[in-house]
Design a protein around this motif. Structure first.
Motif, PDB file in Angstrom:
ATOM      1  N   MET A 112       0.834  -1.209   0.000  1.00 26.43           N
ATOM      2  CA  MET A 112       0.000   0.000   0.000  1.00 26.43           C
ATOM      3  C   MET A 112       0.869   1.260   0.000  1.00 26.43           C
ATOM      4  SD  MET A 112      -2.936  -1.160   2.750  1.00 26.43           S
ATOM      5  CE  MET A 112      -3.845   0.382   2.615  1.00 26.43           C
ATOM      6  N   VAL A 113       1.960   1.218   0.753  1.00 32.35           N
ATOM      7  CA  VAL A 113       2.856   2.377   0.818  1.00 32.35           C
ATOM      8  C   VAL A 113       3.559   2.581  -0.526  1.00 32.35           C
ATOM      9  CG1 VAL A 113       4.986   3.237   1.855  1.00 32.35           C
ATOM     10  CG2 VAL A 113       3.193   2.281   3.305  1.00 32.35           C
ATOM     11  N   THR A 115       2.506   1.883  -3.508  1.00 30.65           N
ATOM     12  CA  THR A 115       1.600   2.325  -4.579  1.00 30.65           C
ATOM     13  C   THR A 115       0.845   3.605  -4.228  1.00 30.65           C
ATOM     14  OG1 THR A 115      -0.179   0.921  -3.696  1.00 30.65           O
ATOM     15  CG2 THR A 115       1.277  -0.034  -5.375  1.00 30.65           C
ATOM     16  N   TYR A 116       0.999   4.097  -2.992  1.00 32.49           N
ATOM     17  CA  TYR A 116       0.219   5.273  -2.590  1.00 32.49           C
ATOM     18  C   TYR A 116       0.810   6.549  -3.162  1.00 32.49           C
ATOM     19  CZ  TYR A 116      -1.904   8.899   0.271  1.00 32.49           C
ATOM     20  OH  TYR A 116      -2.558  10.032   0.688  1.00 32.49           O
ATOM     21  N   SER A 117      -0.073   7.451  -3.598  1.00 32.33           N
ATOM     22  CA  SER A 117       0.337   8.758  -4.106  1.00 32.33           C
ATOM     23  C   SER A 117      -0.322   9.842  -3.262  1.00 32.33           C
ATOM     24  CB  SER A 117      -0.077   8.925  -5.573  1.00 32.33           C
ATOM     25  OG  SER A 117       0.198  10.251  -6.014  1.00 32.33           O
ATOM     26  N   PRO A 118       0.454  10.714  -2.615  1.00 30.54           N
ATOM     27  CA  PRO A 118      -0.135  11.783  -1.791  1.00 30.54           C
ATOM     28  C   PRO A 118      -1.049  12.706  -2.596  1.00 30.54           C
ATOM     29  CG  PRO A 118       2.210  11.541  -1.332  1.00 30.54           C
ATOM     30  CD  PRO A 118       1.921  10.694  -2.528  1.00 30.54           C
ATOM     31  N   SER A 120      -3.239  11.802  -4.735  1.00 26.53           N
ATOM     32  CA  SER A 120      -4.467  11.116  -5.150  1.00 26.53           C
ATOM     33  C   SER A 120      -5.700  11.607  -4.408  1.00 26.53           C
ATOM     34  CB  SER A 120      -4.309   9.609  -4.935  1.00 26.53           C
ATOM     35  OG  SER A 120      -4.160   9.326  -3.550  1.00 26.53           O
ATOM     36  N   VAL A 122      -6.705  10.404  -1.666  1.00 29.96           N
ATOM     37  CA  VAL A 122      -7.154   9.284  -0.838  1.00 29.96           C
ATOM     38  C   VAL A 122      -6.366   9.284   0.475  1.00 29.96           C
ATOM     39  CG1 VAL A 122      -7.421   6.770  -0.728  1.00 29.96           C
ATOM     40  CG2 VAL A 122      -7.729   7.973  -2.906  1.00 29.96           C
ATOM     41  N   ALA A 124      -4.103   8.179   3.369  1.00 29.31           N
ATOM     42  CA  ALA A 124      -2.934   7.308   3.390  1.00 29.31           C
ATOM     43  C   ALA A 124      -3.173   6.141   4.357  1.00 29.31           C
ATOM     44  CB  ALA A 124      -1.699   8.102   3.812  1.00 29.31           C
ATOM     45  N   PRO A 125      -2.440   5.040   4.179  1.00 29.43           N
ATOM     46  CA  PRO A 125      -2.530   3.937   5.150  1.00 29.43           C
ATOM     47  C   PRO A 125      -2.227   4.450   6.560  1.00 29.43           C
ATOM     48  CG  PRO A 125      -1.249   3.274   3.232  1.00 29.43           C
ATOM     49  CD  PRO A 125      -1.485   4.741   3.086  1.00 29.43           C
ATOM     50  N   ARG A 159       3.912   8.810   3.055  1.00 30.80           N
ATOM     51  CA  ARG A 159       3.028   7.871   2.372  1.00 30.80           C
ATOM     52  C   ARG A 159       2.179   7.038   3.346  1.00 30.80           C
ATOM     53  NH1 ARG A 159       5.973   5.373  -3.002  1.00 30.80           N
ATOM     54  NH2 ARG A 159       6.572   7.369  -3.937  1.00 30.80           N
ATOM     55  N   PHE A 160       2.284   7.325   4.626  1.00 29.24           N
ATOM     56  CA  PHE A 160       1.370   6.704   5.583  1.00 29.24           C
ATOM     57  C   PHE A 160       1.245   7.622   6.794  1.00 29.24           C
ATOM     58  CE2 PHE A 160       5.538   5.152   6.898  1.00 29.24           C
ATOM     59  CZ  PHE A 160       5.498   5.204   8.285  1.00 29.24           C
TER      60      PHE A 160
END
Length: 402
Positions: A112-113, A115-118, A120, A122, A124-125, A159-160
């Motif tokens: 998840m970290v 593939t996460y984009s700040p 987006s 959405v 963050a985890p 990213r989280f």
């Protein structure tokens, strides 16, 4: 001209250095007391910082990612258990005697970290860390782990999140990650602050009247009339101590009531994040009242002894200064401690024992054995002081010294 001012200098030096009491209180005592007080404060601070450092802590981790596992190996004195964290486990953390920290990672945290984009939009985890700040060991591991994860988060460009306070979708409640109860949090604050204030207020009440009670009569010459009255000297000593204690107790109780009434202003609910409630029982208030009474009795007794030794009120003030510093130091000790001492021997130390009992009471940790030891010890010390004051009243050398 030169010989005249040299004569004055020699005279003043001879007067000063010839008075051993003045020499001690002016030159020797300040440096000695500062050394002792700061040394003991340093020991207290060091003890406070290291308290709980060697206690083993159980770290329960749900979905431990491979990227975080090496960080846990750097945390001293922990036992790591990889298992699901239930709501019951979280609720159990409210017990401040439980050395545990609970951590929940989302499933597939590393993926998840990655593939996460700040950008987006959405969330963050989120890593959830549950602990109890009233437990030194639990708090130590939490801060160590939170600091390590924060540094890792900065490396990954945020990213989280850690302990994100997102309201529950169903209930709307904001999660609490510090499981310390309101009583534990407020009790910890009050136990460090209020005993010191009570001791200072009691001493102020004693100092306002006690020095003049005996030294003042010696200075005015009325002590001779008092001593020839048809009463036993021990009755005179006891009457002095009890009357002065009663007046000082009224002053101390007035200050205590003012402190209690001001607590909602001193610790507002908005700042503390909780509703202020002083959940103390009748037994707690009874212990506080008895401790205050026993403390003011021995305090007035000691000041009366010093006042009887003094030649006048000014001299009494000088003699009481070292005693005042000792009392102030005892009042400061809770600031550098985590709760009251478990060593029953310390409850035989006057003033320090009262501070320990008040600290335990405000922290909701009061037990009866230390209370009984403290009350009994202070009553015995008061009796010894009254006996000593009686001996002084029987001594013409002490009562009529100039």
């Amino acid at each position: 001209m030169k010989s005249n001012w040299l004569t004055i200098i020699k005279k003043e030096f001879a007067r000063f250095f010839g008075d051993r009491q003045l020499l001690f209180t002016t030159v020797i005592m300040p440096g000695l007391l500062i050394y002792l007080i700061y040394s003991l404060m340093g020991v207290g601070i060091q003890k406070m910082e290291t308290e709980g450092a060697d206690d083993m802590v159980t770290l329960r981790v749900e979905n431990l990612p491979a990227s975080v596992a090496p960080m846990l190996e750097e945390i001293p004195s922990i036992v790591t258990l990889q298992q699901p964290v239930s709501q019951e486990d979280i609720d159990n953390l409210e017990d401040k005697d439980l050395n545990e920290v609970l951590v929940r990672f989302p499933e597939a945290f590393d993926e998840m970290v990655d593939t996460y984009s700040p950008q987006s939009g959405v969330l963050a985890p989120n890593v959830e860390i549950y602990y109890n700040s009233a437990n030194n060991a639990s708090s130590r591991v939490y801060h160590f782990l939170e600091g390590s994860l924060s540094a890792y988060e900065d490396q990954l460009a945020n990213r989280f999140d850690i302990n994100r306070a997102t309201p529950d979708e169903e209930t709307g409640e904001v999660p609490h990650f510090d499981m310390a109860s309101q009583d534990d949090v407020l009790g910890g604050i009050l136990s460090k602050l209020i005993p010191m204030l009570i001791l200072m207020m009691l001493f102020s009440g004693v100092m306002a009247i006690a020095p003049a009670a005996i030294a003042g009569e010696k200075e005015r010459g009325t002590i001779a009339t008092l001593l020839v009255t048809p009463m036993r000297r021990n009755e005179l000593a006891l009457g002095k101590v009890v009357s002065l204690s009663g007046i000082a107790l009224l002053s101390g109780l007035s200050s205590f009531i003012g402190i209690v009434l001001s607590l909602p202003k001193m610790i507002p609910a908005e700042a503390s994040g909780m509703e202020l409630g002083l959940n103390y029982t009748g037994a707690d208030y009874t212990v506080l009242l008895l401790t205050i009474l026993a403390t003011v009795l021995i305090m007035a007794s000691v000041v009366c002894l010093l006042s009887a030794l003094a030649k006048d009120v000014k001299n009494a003030g000088t003699m009481i200064t070292p005693f005042m510093l000792v009392v102030m130091f005892c009042g400061l000790m809770p600031m550098f401690q985590s709760g009251a001492s478990d060593n029953l021997a310390v409850y035989l130390i006057p003033f320090y024992n009262s501070i320990q009992v008040m600290t335990a009471t405000f922290a909701h940790e009061m037990t009866w054995t230390p209370v009984v030891i403290t009350l009994a010890a202070n009553v015995v010390y008061t009796g010894v002081a009254v006996w000593g004051l009686t001996k002084m009243f029987n001594s013409e050398k002490v009562m009529f010294s100039k």
